[in-house]
Design a protein around this motif. Structure first.
Motif, mmCIF file in Angstrom:
data_model
loop_
_atom_site.group_PDB
_atom_site.id
_atom_site.type_symbol
_atom_site.label_atom_id
_atom_site.label_comp_id
_atom_site.label_asym_id
_atom_site.label_seq_id
_atom_site.Cartn_x
_atom_site.Cartn_y
_atom_site.Cartn_z
ATOM 1 N N GLN A 299 0.648 -1.101 -0.249
ATOM 2 C CA GLN A 299 0.028 -0.044 0.229
ATOM 3 C C GLN A 299 0.524 1.370 -0.076
ATOM 4 O OE1 GLN A 299 -3.568 0.154 -0.273
ATOM 5 N NE2 GLN A 299 -3.448 -2.373 -0.453
ATOM 6 N N TYR A 300 1.836 2.108 -1.320
ATOM 7 C CA TYR A 300 2.414 2.405 -0.997
ATOM 8 C C TYR A 300 1.806 3.980 -0.483
ATOM 9 C CZ TYR A 300 5.158 -0.991 -2.766
ATOM 10 O OH TYR A 300 5.730 -2.768 -2.862
ATOM 11 N N GLY A 301 0.625 4.439 -2.198
ATOM 12 C CA GLY A 301 -0.031 5.299 -1.637
ATOM 13 C C GLY A 301 0.361 5.328 -0.164
ATOM 14 N N VAL A 302 -0.569 5.119 0.429
ATOM 15 C CA VAL A 302 -0.580 5.265 1.983
ATOM 16 C C VAL A 302 0.691 5.221 3.064
ATOM 17 C CG1 VAL A 302 -1.767 4.814 4.564
ATOM 18 C CG2 VAL A 302 -3.068 4.168 2.933
ATOM 19 N N ALA A 303 1.849 4.479 2.822
ATOM 20 C CA ALA A 303 3.537 4.601 3.215
ATOM 21 C C ALA A 303 3.911 5.991 2.656
ATOM 22 C CB ALA A 303 4.072 3.570 2.614
ATOM 23 N N GLU A 304 3.698 6.688 1.170
ATOM 24 C CA GLU A 304 4.179 7.670 1.301
ATOM 25 C C GLU A 304 3.250 8.931 2.217
ATOM 26 O OE1 GLU A 304 4.724 9.560 -3.133
ATOM 27 O OE2 GLU A 304 3.763 7.255 -3.404
ATOM 28 N N GLU A 305 2.684 9.094 1.999
ATOM 29 C CA GLU A 305 1.446 10.152 2.623
ATOM 30 C C GLU A 305 1.882 10.039 4.521
ATOM 31 O OE1 GLU A 305 -3.136 12.100 3.195
ATOM 32 O OE2 GLU A 305 -2.568 10.410 1.291
ATOM 33 N N ALA A 306 2.472 8.742 5.100
ATOM 34 C CA ALA A 306 1.946 8.797 5.861
ATOM 35 C C ALA A 306 3.749 9.467 6.510
ATOM 36 C CB ALA A 306 2.763 7.854 6.746
ATOM 37 N N PHE A 319 12.496 11.997 13.529
ATOM 38 C CA PHE A 319 12.319 10.714 12.742
ATOM 39 C C PHE A 319 12.584 10.961 11.238
ATOM 40 C CE2 PHE A 319 9.588 8.911 15.742
ATOM 41 C CZ PHE A 319 10.073 6.953 16.219
ATOM 42 N N TYR A 320 12.834 12.916 11.175
ATOM 43 C CA TYR A 320 12.783 13.472 9.974
ATOM 44 C C TYR A 320 13.857 12.774 8.911
ATOM 45 C CZ TYR A 320 14.145 16.797 6.339
ATOM 46 O OH TYR A 320 14.336 17.486 5.618
ATOM 47 N N GLY A 321 15.182 11.999 9.204
ATOM 48 C CA GLY A 321 16.156 11.464 8.615
ATOM 49 C C GLY A 321 15.832 10.087 7.856
ATOM 50 N N TYR A 322 15.028 9.488 8.913
ATOM 51 C CA TYR A 322 14.380 8.101 8.593
ATOM 52 C C TYR A 322 13.434 8.403 7.795
ATOM 53 C CZ TYR A 322 12.485 3.246 8.875
ATOM 54 O OH TYR A 322 11.690 2.117 8.749
ATOM 55 N N ALA A 323 12.444 9.054 7.344
ATOM 56 C CA ALA A 323 10.980 9.587 6.948
ATOM 57 C C ALA A 323 11.927 9.659 5.411
ATOM 58 C CB ALA A 323 10.248 10.396 7.896
ATOM 59 N N ARG A 324 12.521 10.783 5.450
ATOM 60 C CA ARG A 324 12.938 11.572 3.911
ATOM 61 C C ARG A 324 13.694 9.928 3.682
ATOM 62 N NH1 ARG A 324 16.670 15.926 2.950
ATOM 63 N NH2 ARG A 324 15.661 15.865 0.962
ATOM 64 N N ILE A 325 14.816 9.154 4.638
ATOM 65 C CA ILE A 325 15.042 7.823 3.419
ATOM 66 C C ILE A 325 13.760 7.461 2.456
ATOM 67 C CG2 ILE A 325 16.492 6.100 3.300
ATOM 68 C CD1 ILE A 325 18.264 7.714 5.216
ATOM 69 N N GLU A 326 12.742 6.532 3.804
ATOM 70 C CA GLU A 326 11.893 5.901 3.164
ATOM 71 C C GLU A 326 11.137 6.187 2.791
ATOM 72 O OE1 GLU A 326 12.316 2.568 4.013
ATOM 73 O OE2 GLU A 326 14.488 3.373 4.989
ATOM 74 N N LEU A 327 10.530 7.568 2.610
ATOM 75 C CA LEU A 327 9.943 8.455 1.529
ATOM 76 C C LEU A 327 10.056 7.296 0.159
ATOM 77 C CD1 LEU A 327 7.208 9.632 0.593
ATOM 78 C CD2 LEU A 327 8.639 11.651 0.948
ATOM 79 N N LEU A 328 11.772 8.055 -0.347
ATOM 80 C CA LEU A 328 12.184 7.378 -1.350
ATOM 81 C C LEU A 328 12.476 6.400 -1.734
ATOM 82 C CD1 LEU A 328 14.968 10.088 -1.569
ATOM 83 C CD2 LEU A 328 13.282 10.168 -3.221
ATOM 84 N N ASN A 329 12.362 5.699 -0.785
ATOM 85 C CA ASN A 329 12.215 4.216 -1.246
ATOM 86 C C ASN A 329 11.278 3.493 -0.922
ATOM 87 O OD1 ASN A 329 15.291 3.342 -0.570
ATOM 88 N ND2 ASN A 329 14.976 3.130 1.306
ATOM 89 N N THR A 330 9.972 4.299 -1.731
ATOM 90 C CA THR A 330 8.897 4.058 -1.030
ATOM 91 C C THR A 330 8.472 4.193 -2.705
ATOM 92 O OG1 THR A 330 7.999 4.124 1.603
ATOM 93 C CG2 THR A 330 6.359 4.052 -0.513
ATOM 94 N N ARG A 331 8.902 5.161 -2.660
ATOM 95 C CA ARG A 331 8.319 6.113 -4.082
ATOM 96 C C ARG A 331 8.910 4.999 -5.223
ATOM 97 N NH1 ARG A 331 9.561 11.962 -4.892
ATOM 98 N NH2 ARG A 331 8.277 11.308 -6.978
ATOM 99 N N TYR A 332 10.103 4.660 -4.856
ATOM 100 C CA TYR A 332 10.668 3.574 -5.994
ATOM 101 C C TYR A 332 10.333 2.533 -5.608
ATOM 102 C CZ TYR A 332 14.427 -0.322 -6.717
ATOM 103 O OH TYR A 332 14.970 -1.300 -7.271
ATOM 104 N N LEU A 333 10.080 1.773 -4.817
ATOM 105 C CA LEU A 333 9.104 0.133 -4.552
ATOM 106 C C LEU A 333 7.356 0.613 -5.465
ATOM 107 C CD1 LEU A 333 9.744 -0.893 -1.053
ATOM 108 C CD2 LEU A 333 10.229 -2.090 -3.111
ATOM 109 N N LYS A 334 7.372 1.644 -5.453
ATOM 110 C CA LYS A 334 6.274 2.238 -5.960
ATOM 111 C C LYS A 334 6.455 2.198 -7.873
ATOM 112 C CE LYS A 334 2.173 4.923 -6.498
ATOM 113 N NZ LYS A 334 1.727 6.367 -5.926
ATOM 114 N N ALA A 335 7.360 2.258 -7.837
ATOM 115 C CA ALA A 335 7.783 2.585 -9.822
ATOM 116 C C ALA A 335 8.196 1.418 -9.951
ATOM 117 C CB ALA A 335 8.787 3.464 -10.084
ATOM 118 N N VAL A 336 9.267 0.190 -9.314
ATOM 119 C CA VAL A 336 9.497 -0.627 -9.798
ATOM 120 C C VAL A 336 8.147 -1.770 -9.413
ATOM 121 C CG1 VAL A 336 12.039 0.228 -9.474
ATOM 122 C CG2 VAL A 336 10.826 -0.921 -7.586
#
Length: 627
Positions: A299-306, A319-336
């Protein structure tokens, strides 16, 4: 103290034996068994004789012995047995006399009025019984133990409505210091009144938020047996009503958050998580947790918004640094993971990766971003040099943990394989396997090496490596290895040699390189060259997987239907049904259709490796078990 113990013993006795004597005066089958607490009963010849007679259902003689025992030692223990033997022989006069004697010992115990009423009921006078019952409720004192005892007495007689009245009056008398909600919920559930059961649990959260965890546990147990999903629906409606009625009640919001996560209603969970985070002035940890669960459920859309919500809290947030990294990783997962997005979107994502790495630096904390960036550039953007450069820098980092370095080597090998450098790729895979033979990452590298051999036509060597991995600790790798071994082992055609298998391998490599249309065309050539071949079911199944990845859901479903129907005796029939169920559930929102295919697996292929998962998904969709 002794009286309290005897009350408890009586309760267990009644719970085990009394159903035969409840309101409808039902007859029993076999004689009651010796109860556990009888082991601790007073010893003596009379005691042993009474027990034997009771077990033999010789109630007349048993009553005589219990009468002697009660006269020697009046109390609740002997009273209980004596009372029910008298009921069995219908000696109601003696039963009433016994109750009067016992009430002299415990004048404040209202439960004996219930016994008197029950004697009247058994004697055929329900109106008189009702008078005793009403008197018991009327005289109930403001005493928690008395409330519990009286309610239990009614429950033991099958008078559940009176029990509820007692609990409610007790709640009023004690000014809610103890609400009796758990007890009432139990009675309601036993009688099938699930709505009232749920209302009582939710009432507990209303009066005391500290009950929240206990209520969650009770609701989870309640929902574990829900064959027609009515209980889930009742909980959902009740919670929605309460949250809308009292949006500022944190207890209700917490319950709604918990329930939404359990039901995998991630959109609702996100709403509640944000609300609770703002209200409680939290740092976004709840949103991080939700995002992780959402990603695991694709459910990548929900994860992105969170993750965006947490990032919006600013750099000061822990959690700022962790959230930024995981936001990019989530968008990557959604793309691939799904259909490939437009090249412009991929290029924009690449620039965001590069910008964040420039800001945060390339180190052990951001190496996951480096791996994903390199994969994006190599497999989707056609930038082999840039991808290799990123992975080269990652392997030069001095602070990497051994497993992180191994992950970098695997990605580098994947990229080298993509661009045809088979020799260097296989060396890197072998290095990782040598360093982590008994670890999942090592087994992953070995399987990738086996696939490399398969791609280049070294089928026997690919099968040999796959055979070793059949016993892999990872279920996913083990299943993939078994599938590869079977694919090679069953498709050496005596007439055509490995022509069909070679075509299949070439198509598989094209799909690996993210050229799905070319892969489909290559697979179609098998149909042109061969009227019949053992690889046909594999070919149709592989086409379905590629179509699904391209977002061509209906075409994928049709191809899987071909596999399940035309090759019902083949090794992929159960896999095809499982995929069709997943497609119905995930992409078509067709719960009934999904259940149909999961059910077919259980019916036609009970020994399938998918049987456990199919049964679980079937039960979840039917509502048997939600968690």
């Amino acid at each position: 103290m002794r009286t309290r113990i005897l009350h408890i013993l009586t309760f267990f006795f009644l719970a085990g034996w009394l159903p035969a004597l409840q309101a409808q005066d039902r007859s029993t089958g076999n004689p009651p068994q010796v109860l556990p607490f009888q082991q601790n009963a007073p010893s003596g010849n009379d005691e042993q004789l009474a027990t034997q007679l009771f077990q033999a259902r010789d109630y007349e003689k048993a009553a005589e012995v219990y009468e002697r025992l009660y006269e020697k030692k009046p109390g609740n223990y002997y009273y209980t047995y004596y009372f029910y033997t008298l009921l069995e022989i219908r000696d109601f006069d003696k039963a009433e006399k016994l109750i009067r004697n016992q009430r002299k010992l415990e004048p404040n115990a209202m439960k004996y009025l219930v016994d008197q009423g029950y004697v009247s009921f058994r004697a055929g006078d329900p109106e008189k019984a009702k008078k005793y019952y009403e008197e018991a409720v009327k005289k109930l004192p403001a005493d928690q133990q008395q409330v519990l005892d009286l309610a239990n007495a009614f429950i033991q007689r099958g008078e559940n409505e009176y029990a509820i009245r007692v609990y409610r009056k007790g709640r009023e008398l004690l000014n809610n210091s103890y609400p009796f909600s758990f007890e009432m919920a139990t009675v309601y559930e036993r009688t099938g009144d699930i709505k009232s059961t749920i209302d009582e649990y939710l009432y507990l959260v209303t009066i005391n938020p500290s009950y929240l965890k206990t209520v969650e546990d009770r609701l989870q147990n309640l929902l574990a047996n829900d064959p027609d999903n009515t209980r889930n629906e009742e909980v959902r409606k009740a919670l929605l009503t309460l949250v809308q009625k009292e949006p500022d009640n944190e207890g209700y919001s917490e319950l709604m958050w918990w329930y939404s996560v359990q039901q995998k209603d991630f959109e609702m969970a996100l709403i509640q998580a944000k609300s609770l985070d703002r209200r409680q002035k939290q740092n976004g940890e709840r949103l991080i947790s939700l995002a992780q669960i959402a990603v695991s459920n694709e459910q990548y859309g929900v994860a992105e918004e969170a993750y965006r919500y947490v990032v919006s809290k600013g750099k000061e947030n822990p959690f700022y640094g962790y959230a930024r990294i995981e936001l990019l990783n989530t968008r990557y997962l959604k793309a691939v993971t799904g259909p490939v997005p437009p090249a412009r979107d991929l290029a924009l994502l690449e620039q965001e990766f590069i910008a964040h790495l420039a800001e945060a630096g390339e180190n052990m904390n951001t190496v996951g971003l480096m791996i994903n960036l390199a994969h994006l550039e190599a497999f989707y953007l056609g930038k082999p040099e840039e991808a290799e450069a990123v992975m080269t820098r990652s392997l030069e980092l001095s602070d990497l943990k051994p497993q992180q370095r191994a992950q970098c080597k695997i990605e580098m090998a994947d990229i080298l394989l993509y661009y045809g450098d088979v020799w260097e790729a296989t060396l890197l895979y072998q290095q990782v396997y040598a360093d982590f033979k008994y670890d999942v990452i090592g087994q992953t590298a070995k399987f990738k090496n086996a696939k490399l051999s398969f791609y280049i036509g070294e089928f026997k060597w690919a099968k040999a490596q796959a055979d070793v991995l059949k016993a892999a600790t990872s279920k996913l790798i083990s299943n993939d290895a078994i599938a590869l071994s079977l694919l090679v082992g069953e498709n050496f055609d005596p007439d055509s040699g490995t022509v069909a298998l070679s075509i299949y391998a070439r198509a598989d490599l094209l799909d690996y390189k993210n050229h799905p249309e070319a892969a489909l065309q290559t697979l179609d050539s098998i149909l042109i060259l061969f009227d019949d071949h053992p690889i046909m079911d594999e070919m149709f199944f592989r086409k379905a997987e590629i179509c699904l990845k391209m977002g061509r859901v209906e075409e994928a479903d049709s191809l899987l239907g071909t596999v399940a129907t035309l090759f019902s005796d083949g090794i992929l029939a159960d896999s095809a049904l499982m995929k069709r169920g997943e497609i119905r559930e995930r992409y078509m929102n067709d719960k009934a259709g999904a259940m149909k295919y999961y059910g077919e697996i259980l019916e036609k292929y009970p020994g399938s490796v998918y049987a456990v998962d199919a049964r679980k998904r079937f039960r979840v969709l039917r509502g048997d078990k939600s968690f």
